[in-house]
Design a protein around this motif. Structure first.
Motif, PDB file in Angstrom:
ATOM      1  N   VAL A 175       0.843  -1.204   0.000  1.00 31.00           N
ATOM      2  CA  VAL A 175       0.000   0.000   0.000  1.00 31.00           C
ATOM      3  C   VAL A 175       0.879   1.255   0.000  1.00 31.00           C
ATOM      4  CG1 VAL A 175      -1.714   1.314   1.310  1.00 31.00           C
ATOM      5  CG2 VAL A 175      -1.971  -1.153   1.033  1.00 31.00           C
ATOM      6  N   ASP A 176       1.991   1.215   0.712  1.00 31.79           N
ATOM      7  CA  ASP A 176       2.913   2.353   0.723  1.00 31.79           C
ATOM      8  C   ASP A 176       3.542   2.556  -0.652  1.00 31.79           C
ATOM      9  OD1 ASP A 176       2.354   2.703   3.417  1.00 31.79           O
ATOM     10  OD2 ASP A 176       4.136   1.589   4.079  1.00 31.79           O
ATOM     11  N   VAL A 177       3.917   1.460  -1.299  1.00 29.36           N
ATOM     12  CA  VAL A 177       4.491   1.537  -2.646  1.00 29.36           C
ATOM     13  C   VAL A 177       3.456   2.104  -3.614  1.00 29.36           C
ATOM     14  CG1 VAL A 177       5.442   0.206  -4.578  1.00 29.36           C
ATOM     15  CG2 VAL A 177       6.113  -0.355  -2.228  1.00 29.36           C
ATOM     16  N   LEU A 178       2.233   1.603  -3.519  1.00 35.31           N
ATOM     17  CA  LEU A 178       1.172   2.083  -4.405  1.00 35.31           C
ATOM     18  C   LEU A 178       0.882   3.569  -4.186  1.00 35.31           C
ATOM     19  CD1 LEU A 178      -1.190  -1.003  -4.212  1.00 35.31           C
ATOM     20  CD2 LEU A 178       0.071  -0.211  -6.226  1.00 35.31           C
ATOM     21  N   ALA A 179       0.935   4.012  -2.954  1.00 32.11           N
ATOM     22  CA  ALA A 179       0.719   5.433  -2.661  1.00 32.11           C
ATOM     23  C   ALA A 179       1.786   6.288  -3.334  1.00 32.11           C
ATOM     24  CB  ALA A 179       0.707   5.665  -1.153  1.00 32.11           C
ATOM     25  N   GLN A 180       3.019   5.818  -3.314  1.00 31.61           N
ATOM     26  CA  GLN A 180       4.101   6.567  -3.958  1.00 31.61           C
ATOM     27  C   GLN A 180       3.963   6.545  -5.476  1.00 31.61           C
ATOM     28  OE1 GLN A 180       6.329   8.617  -2.528  1.00 31.61           O
ATOM     29  NE2 GLN A 180       4.994   8.185  -0.782  1.00 31.61           N
ATOM     30  N   ILE A 181       3.509   5.426  -6.023  1.00 28.32           N
ATOM     31  CA  ILE A 181       3.273   5.348  -7.468  1.00 28.32           C
ATOM     32  C   ILE A 181       2.182   6.346  -7.861  1.00 28.32           C
ATOM     33  CG2 ILE A 181       2.374   3.880  -9.325  1.00 28.32           C
ATOM     34  CD1 ILE A 181       3.834   1.527  -7.908  1.00 28.32           C
TER      35      ILE A 181
END
Length: 91
Positions: A34-40
């Motif tokens: 979820v953190d990676v997706l937020a940055q994407i």
């Protein structure tokens, strides 16, 4: 592109490049998805803002110059380019 717009665009793109490198590190470090997706999503939003700035500059400088100029072929070319660009953006 107008000379005064170029440094601003380059600065934004350099920041986006740093964000993307940060995402790579997040994936390498097995960070929470979820953190990676937020940055994407943040990178996509930043790219959309850059796209908007480049498009605005193109309209203000290139397209407006062609539309107010005397060269009919240039006007047609700029109009066709704009239609094609907007068509690709809507896909």
């Amino acid at each position: 592109m107008r000379a005064e717009a170029k440094p601003k665009i380059i600065n934004r793109l350099n920041r986006i490049e740093g964000q993307v490198r940060g995402i790579v590190r997040m994936v390498e470090d097995d960070r929470y998805c979820v953190d990676v997706l937020a940055q994407i999503q943040a990178v996509r939003a930043a790219l959309a803002r850059v796209e908007s700035e480049v498009l605005k500059d193109h309209l203000d400088h290139c397209v407006m110059g062609a539309m107010t100029g005397d060269d009919l072929a240039d006007r047609k070319t700029k109009a066709s380019e704009l239609i094609e660009l907007l068509g690709r953006a809507s896909r």
